[in-house]
Design an enzyme around this catalytic site. Structure first.
Site, PDB file in Angstrom:
ATOM      1  N   TYR A 323     -11.609-108.081  13.301  1.00  0.00           N
ATOM      2  CA  TYR A 323     -11.478-106.632  13.067  1.00  0.00           C
ATOM      3  C   TYR A 323     -12.815-105.906  13.107  1.00  0.00           C
ATOM      4  O   TYR A 323     -12.887-104.755  12.686  1.00  0.00           O
ATOM      5  CB  TYR A 323     -10.923-106.333  11.670  1.00  0.00           C
ATOM      6  CG  TYR A 323      -9.747-107.114  11.180  1.00  0.00           C
ATOM      7  CD1 TYR A 323      -8.529-107.076  11.861  1.00  0.00           C
ATOM      8  CD2 TYR A 323      -9.822-107.834   9.988  1.00  0.00           C
ATOM      9  CE1 TYR A 323      -7.433-107.763  11.346  1.00  0.00           C
ATOM     10  CE2 TYR A 323      -8.730-108.506   9.474  1.00  0.00           C
ATOM     11  CZ  TYR A 323      -7.543-108.471  10.175  1.00  0.00           C
ATOM     12  OH  TYR A 323      -6.459-109.134   9.666  1.00  0.00           O
ATOM     13  N   CYS A 349     -18.176-122.462  18.871  1.00  0.00           N
ATOM     14  CA  CYS A 349     -18.409-122.271  20.294  1.00  0.00           C
ATOM     15  C   CYS A 349     -17.738-121.027  20.857  1.00  0.00           C
ATOM     16  O   CYS A 349     -16.874-121.112  21.717  1.00  0.00           O
ATOM     17  CB  CYS A 349     -17.942-123.507  21.043  1.00  0.00           C
ATOM     18  SG  CYS A 349     -18.877-124.937  20.539  1.00  0.00           S
ATOM     19  N   GLU A 350     -18.141-119.874  20.334  1.00  0.00           N
ATOM     20  CA  GLU A 350     -17.669-118.576  20.815  1.00  0.00           C
ATOM     21  C   GLU A 350     -18.829-117.616  20.617  1.00  0.00           C
ATOM     22  O   GLU A 350     -19.395-117.574  19.520  1.00  0.00           O
ATOM     23  CB  GLU A 350     -16.511-118.061  19.945  1.00  0.00           C
ATOM     24  CG  GLU A 350     -15.193-118.770  20.092  1.00  0.00           C
ATOM     25  CD  GLU A 350     -14.438-118.379  21.335  1.00  0.00           C
ATOM     26  OE1 GLU A 350     -14.610-117.229  21.809  1.00  0.00           O
ATOM     27  OE2 GLU A 350     -13.689-119.223  21.845  1.00  0.00           O
TER      28      GLU A 350
END
Ligand SMILES: *Cc1c(COP(=O)(O)O)cnc(C)c1O
Length: 421
Positions: A323, A349-350
């Site tokens: 959000y 891993c993002e």
């Protein structure tokens, strides 16, 4: 809750050093001030007692639940909202009286309906016309139901919008005739007793306007259609403070305003005042919880950005990526001035695995330091996942200078316990 530095420069909650907690129990860990949780519950109770209306306060499990949390809810005399088989199981496993449990959900499975009926929950909140037939079919005796209305109202933090939320998966639309059809269907269903109506206009609502205006609309609708009920439930959504500038819902004044308004609305509509229900989640546990992390890699990209990474991430803190929620971080083991803006990142891993995009931190922060993220008591542990096979963190309740573990850190073994060989 008082979070402050002691004279050794260590961050404390109620006198307990968070550095000691992090060192003793490891990180990431979520720490609650138990007294603060109880205080929030008592504030809602006292505010309603002043109104002299019949009321019930139901804690929304989804904000944070575990056996010890359910026990606190019970000890403080609140009821409990659940929305799944798992939340109901947790409540019952903690010994919570089923009569004070309310079962919610826009798509209750057959199993869930049967489990709720078998457990004899206080009432089931009906969210669709189909569900009326299903419950009536599976019930073997009379069951109390509450109809969730979609009043066509949406509340945002600062604004209140009528007709804002007609396109919603929740509730039965008043304007589009589903609500009145629901009432008729419930009355025709042999085993269902229409106990009341329910609405929930949003989350993180700072004021009272949305709840008051929606109550007015609902009472007028009840009166016009000659519908008698015992309960109106106004839902939850009371705001908390995440960062400077946010307003915690003013419980005493806010509940006084709402209950006074209800008296006027009922009088003007010539409608008897039913029991008033609310369902706070975030406002009970949100500000009472903090997450402790250890700092690892620090990457300074000249003239671009500085990334400070911690040993958790979106597996225990999803709200920033979900959000764009805002948080404040504090250095736990030293009281140095906050003189730098950095990006506080997780280890998953993002690229979107960010805890705070523009975090104000001391430039002295280094590997091995501990950080506390404030106001992580609601929708953190309950939204935690095992992404990257991360283990869900441990959770502690602090009280009178003592820390008691209420959820253990997930073990590596638990990560593969359901895998077949
Ligand atoms: C989420 C929810 C709540 C609790 O909302 P908070 O913002 O945590 O207070 C209460 N009632 C219903 C129906 C909900 O969906």
């Amino acid at each position: 809750m008082v979070v402050e530095y002691n004279d050794k420069g260590e961050l404390t909650i109620g006198g307990t050093s968070l550095k000691t907690i992090a060192q003793s129990f490891g990180t990431p860990t979520i720490v609650y001030d138990e007294t603060q949780i109880r205080t929030q519950m008592r504030r809602f109770h006292e505010a309603f007692q002043k109104s002299e209306l019949n009321y019930n306060i139901s804690y929304a499990s989804k904000a944070f639940t575990c056996l010890q949390m359910v026990k606190l809810v019970e000890e403080e005399g609140l009821e409990l909202d659940v929305v799944s088989e798992g939340e109901l199981y947790t409540a019952l496993a903690a010994g919570f009286d089923a009569q004070h449990i309310h079962f919610h959900g826009n798509n209750k499975t057959k199993r869930e309906i049967q489990y709720a009926l078998k457990s004899k929950v206080g009432y089931i909140v009906i969210d669709s016309l189909e569900e009326i037939d299903l419950i009536n079919r599976y019930a073997s005796e009379e069951v109390n139901v509450v109809l969730r209305l979609n009043p066509g109202v949406e509340a945002h933090t600062h604004e209140f919008i009528q007709t804002g939320q007609e396109d919603s998966k929740f509730g039965l639309s008043i304007k589009h005739g589903l609500a009145i059809e629901g009432v008729k269907k419930v009355k025709d269903a042999k085993r269902l007793n229409l106990k009341g109506v329910h609405f929930h206009v949003g989350s993180q609502i700072e004021g009272t306007e949305a709840m008051i205006e929606t109550t007015k609309l609902v009472v007028q609708w009840l009166k016009e259609n000659d519908i008698q009920i015992e309960l109106i439930n106004l839902g939850g959504g009371f705001s908390i403070k995440y960062v400077e500038g946010d307003v915690s819902f003013p419980i005493e004044d806010g509940i006084a305003e709402i209950t006074e308004a209800i008296k006027t609305i009922a009088q003007e509509a010539d409608y008897p005042i039913p029991e008033i229900g609310i369902e706070p989640g975030r406002s009970i546990v949100g500000e009472a919880g903090i997450t402790l992390y250890e700092v690892g890699t620090i990457k300074d990209i000249p003239n671009v950005n500085k990334y400070v990474s911690i040993d958790g991430g979106m597996s225990d803190h999803i709200r920033t990526s979900l959000y764009d929620a805002k948080y404040e971080a504090l250095l736990v083991n030293r009281n140095d001035p906050k003189d730098e803006t950095v990006t506080l990142a997780g280890k998953l891993c993002e690229s979107g695995d960010i805890i705070i995009k523009d975090a104000q931190l001391p430039s002295t922060v280094k590997r091995g330091d501990y950080l506390a993220i404030l106001s992580t008591g609601a929708y953190h542990y309950s939204m935690a996942s095992n992404y990257n096979q991360m283990q869900k963190p441990s959770v502690f309740f602090l009280k009178d200078g003592k820390a008691r573990e209420v959820i253990k850190r997930q073990s590596l073994r638990q990560l593969i316990i359901n895998d077949t060989k």
